[in-house]
Enzyme design. Structure first.
Site, PDB file in Angstrom:
ATOM      1  N   GLU A 100      -9.833 -78.475 141.502  1.00 41.41           N
ATOM      2  CA  GLU A 100      -9.475 -78.764 140.232  1.00 41.41           C
ATOM      3  C   GLU A 100     -10.155 -79.781 139.306  1.00 41.41           C
ATOM      4  OE1 GLU A 100      -5.223 -78.956 139.880  1.00 41.41           O
ATOM      5  OE2 GLU A 100      -5.220 -78.656 137.509  1.00 41.41           O
TER       6      GLU A 100
ATOM      7  N   ASN B 211      -1.984 -69.653 135.770  1.00 39.41           N
ATOM      8  CA  ASN B 211      -1.712 -70.580 136.770  1.00 39.41           C
ATOM      9  C   ASN B 211      -0.190 -71.028 136.576  1.00 39.41           C
ATOM     10  OD1 ASN B 211      -2.181 -72.279 139.273  1.00 39.41           O
ATOM     11  ND2 ASN B 211      -1.638 -73.934 137.733  1.00 39.41           N
ATOM     12  N   GLU B 212       0.676 -70.923 137.472  1.00 37.44           N
ATOM     13  CA  GLU B 212       1.882 -71.340 137.552  1.00 37.44           C
ATOM     14  C   GLU B 212       2.421 -71.277 136.117  1.00 37.44           C
ATOM     15  OE1 GLU B 212       2.437 -75.415 139.260  1.00 37.44           O
ATOM     16  OE2 GLU B 212       1.886 -74.457 141.263  1.00 37.44           O
TER      17      GLU B 212
ATOM     18  N   GLN C  78      -6.577 -79.718 147.800  1.00 39.76           N
ATOM     19  CA  GLN C  78      -7.783 -79.369 147.176  1.00 39.76           C
ATOM     20  C   GLN C  78      -8.961 -80.091 148.001  1.00 39.76           C
ATOM     21  OE1 GLN C  78      -7.747 -80.282 143.058  1.00 39.76           O
ATOM     22  NE2 GLN C  78      -5.681 -79.385 142.667  1.00 39.76           N
TER      23      GLN C  78
ATOM     24  N   TYR D 112       3.538 -75.623 148.689  1.00 41.92           N
ATOM     25  CA  TYR D 112       3.216 -77.264 149.141  1.00 41.92           C
ATOM     26  C   TYR D 112       4.116 -77.638 150.182  1.00 41.92           C
ATOM     27  CZ  TYR D 112      -0.432 -77.591 145.416  1.00 41.92           C
ATOM     28  OH  TYR D 112      -1.385 -77.320 144.826  1.00 41.92           O
TER      29      TYR D 112
ATOM     30  N   GLU E 163      -2.651 -71.785 146.231  1.00 42.86           N
ATOM     31  CA  GLU E 163      -2.374 -73.454 146.469  1.00 42.86           C
ATOM     32  C   GLU E 163      -1.608 -73.472 147.455  1.00 42.86           C
ATOM     33  OE1 GLU E 163      -1.492 -75.646 143.047  1.00 42.86           O
ATOM     34  OE2 GLU E 163      -2.725 -74.476 141.993  1.00 42.86           O
TER      35      GLU E 163
HETATM   36  O1  AHR Z   1      -2.894 -79.023 143.054  1.00 44.98           O
HETATM   37  C1  AHR Z   1      -2.034 -79.649 142.027  1.00 44.98           C
HETATM   38  C2  AHR Z   1      -1.234 -79.099 141.254  1.00 44.98           C
HETATM   39  O2  AHR Z   1      -0.089 -78.387 141.892  1.00 44.98           O
HETATM   40  C3  AHR Z   1      -1.914 -77.926 140.479  1.00 44.98           C
HETATM   41  O3  AHR Z   1      -2.769 -78.211 139.118  1.00 44.98           O
HETATM   42  C4  AHR Z   1      -0.784 -76.951 140.150  1.00 44.98           C
HETATM   43  O4  AHR Z   1      -1.262 -75.536 140.011  1.00 44.98           O
HETATM   44  C5  AHR Z   1       0.129 -77.499 141.069  1.00 44.98           C
HETATM   45  O5  AHR Z   1       1.447 -77.534 140.547  1.00 44.98           O
END
Ligand code: AHR
Length: 516
Positions: A51, A198-199, A369, A266, A320
């Site tokens: 990103e 995205n999200e 990332q 995550y 992600e």
């Molecule tokens: O990866 C960092 C952020 O985490 C991304 O921009 C977003 O999609 C997620 O919340």
């Protein structure tokens, strides 16, 4: 004299037992059915996400043509070389949250004329748009990887997204294809994977799933196919355990309109992320527990998908994933820069084992990332790079890409800590076209090795090789000063007899066997 000696020997044995040394090893039994594989592990499970955030794009890949750092058309040679070694299969760009405020027309044409903007999500820094569509496709060309574009739903328009697809993919005489040619690219790039937002439940517009599903249909309708390549559109999916989001998308969006539905997960404790290094065993255990919990969460999303799509035509795209800790002290909090340790190698190994196991539904995943941000594979500083333990896992596990998943049974002891327990081992196996079987195993126990047996059935085994990733401490990591503290080495402490491999797998390690 003789009695005294016997007494000393007995005493030594007793002391040895009471010291707990006997309990420093446990067992793990793995059975692999080498002839019963059905599903392919898509190489795209080993995908990446980069990103416009911190030093991922700028400084991570892009240094510009005039930089002293060795580059090809502005892109760092060292990073490209390193990523080619892990067979990077795809790269998702430009975000992330950044995607939903990115206007692609700002990033084309002569660089000196490109407008500047503020990257409001990530550190409030100036984004000068010097890395745009043409630079991204040049990066993908150099990496020999498939682009995955994430379009702007949150603050963009249907027309804007539709024209971006035309700019990238049309070979006709058309306003957008002509503009691309004016900007120096004669042939279309033929992108295949396209994310629609995205999200969108959060930074991508704070939408309800019902609203998003309707928006998705509008946007997706006008993301046209050009030439003979069908665009594989990916709907923005749920946040972790928001099962209702998945339910609504699966119900409301016609399945022929979406190749995949995404999910972000995550490994983090959002209330208290903790440090990337110098963590206690409490933290270590909690992090691994969270990592393993992803399995239950994803399984539940897949159960919903199965209800609406029993033939598994819509892919689950975990676009992600990875560990998220506090940023390194003294660094910009908006840049999400964190160290990467042996613990992260385990998170990568366990997650990839799990994605492999669910490859009938999970067709793509993208670690967050690739460079300098979150669970990065590579760190850059000026003209130097460091390969992290996570990098080494991707390199060791690349053998699974496009291989056939093998049914694998695991029986192992637990890693118990303060009345809680998790499996000590995680495993997955595959067979590649040349018949080589690959078994990747993670032993998360901080101080117990595992007396391992791998029973290969349905194949006559003649030889095996293995590599191991381990280190003295759980938070060992590679730095610019000591870049090779953790790196894979050959592992030969095993025996092969009657088609069974026996090994003493050290505590806190990852091993990948290649069995012929
Ligand atoms: O990866 C960092 C952020 O985490 C991304 O921009 C977003 O999609 C997620 O919340």
């Amino acid at each position: 004299m003789y009695k005294e000696r016997i007494f000393t020997v007995l005493l030594t044995i007793l002391l040895f037992i009471s010291s707990g040394a006997f309990s420093q090893s446990s067992t793990g039994k793995i059975v692999v059915n080498a002839d019963l594989g059905k599903n392919t592990i898509s190489k795209h499970i080993y995908g990446h996400f980069s990103e416009h955030l911190g030093h991922c794009i700028y400084g991570g890949y892009w240094v510009g043509e005039d930089a002293e750092i060795p580059n090809t058309n502005g892109i760092r040679n060292d990073v490209v070389e390193a990523l080619k070694k892990v067979n990077i299969p795809n790269l998702r760009w430009p975000g992330g949250c950044f995607a939903d405020e990115y206007h692609w027309r700002d990033g084309i044409g002569p660089r000196e004329n490109r407008p500047k903007m503020i990257n409001t999500h990530w550190g409030g820094v100036t984004e000068d748009n010097s890395f745009g569509t043409h630079e991204f496709f040049e990066l993908c060309r150099q990496l020999n990887t498939e682009p995955v574009i994430c379009g702007n739903v949150g603050s963009g328009t249907v027309e804007e997204m539709s024209k971006w697809v035309e700019y990238i993919n049309s070979d006709n005489v058309s306003p957008m294809a002509d503009l691309r040619r004016e900007n120096g690219q004669e042939e279309s790039w033929g992108v295949q994977y396209w994310g629609v937002g995205n999200e969108n439940w959060g930074c991508g517009g704070n939408m309800t799933p019902e609203f998003y599903a309707d928006q998705y249909k509008r946007y997706a309708t006008f993301c046209r196919n050009y030439g003979d390549k069908e665009l594989r559109k990916i709907a923005g999916g749920a946040n972790v355990d928001d099962y209702n989001w998945t339910e609504v998308c699966m119900k409301k969006i016609p399945h022929h309109m979406m190749w995949g539905l995404s999910l972000h997960h995550y490994t983090t404790n959002w209330w208290d992320k903790g440090p990337a290094t110098g963590f206690s065993e409490d933290r270590y255990f909690e992090t691994l527990e969270r990592c393993i919990k992803i399995e239950g969460v994803i399984d539940r999303h897949m159960t919903i998908m199965d209800k609406y799509d029993p033939e598994k035509k819509v892919a689950l795209v975990v676009d992600e994933w990875g560990a998220w800790y506090n940023v390194e002290p003294g660094t910009n909090p908006g840049f999400l820069f964190q160290q990467n340790t042996l613990r992260d190698a385990f998170i990568a190994g366990i997650s990839l084992n799990y994605f492999n196991e669910r490859c009938d539904r999970i067709k793509m995943a993208n670690i967050a990332q690739t460079v300098n941000v979150l669970q990065a594979l590579i760190f850059t500083r000026e003209d130097k790079i460091v390969l992290t333990p996570t990098y080494h896992i991707f390199e060791m596990y690349k053998v699974h890409q496009n291989a056939t998943l093998l049914p694998t049974h695991l029986k192992c002891d637990s890693y118990e800590y303060k009345n809680k327990k998790i499996d000590q081992l995680s495993v997955s196996s595959s067979v590649s076209e040349d018949g080589t079987v690959h078994v990747s195993i993670v032993n998360v126990h901080p101080n117990k090795s595992s007396e391992l047996t791998i029973d290969l059935r349905g194949k006559k085994v003649s030889k095996a090789m293995a590599r191991i990733l381990t280190s003295d401490a759980l938070d060992d990591h590679n730095t610019f000063e000591n870049p090779n503290t953790i790196k894979p080495t050959e592992f030969s402490n095993f025996k092969l007899k009657n088609n069974i491999i026996t090994a003493n797998m050290p505590a806190k390690s990852v091993i990948v066997f290649d069995i012929k």
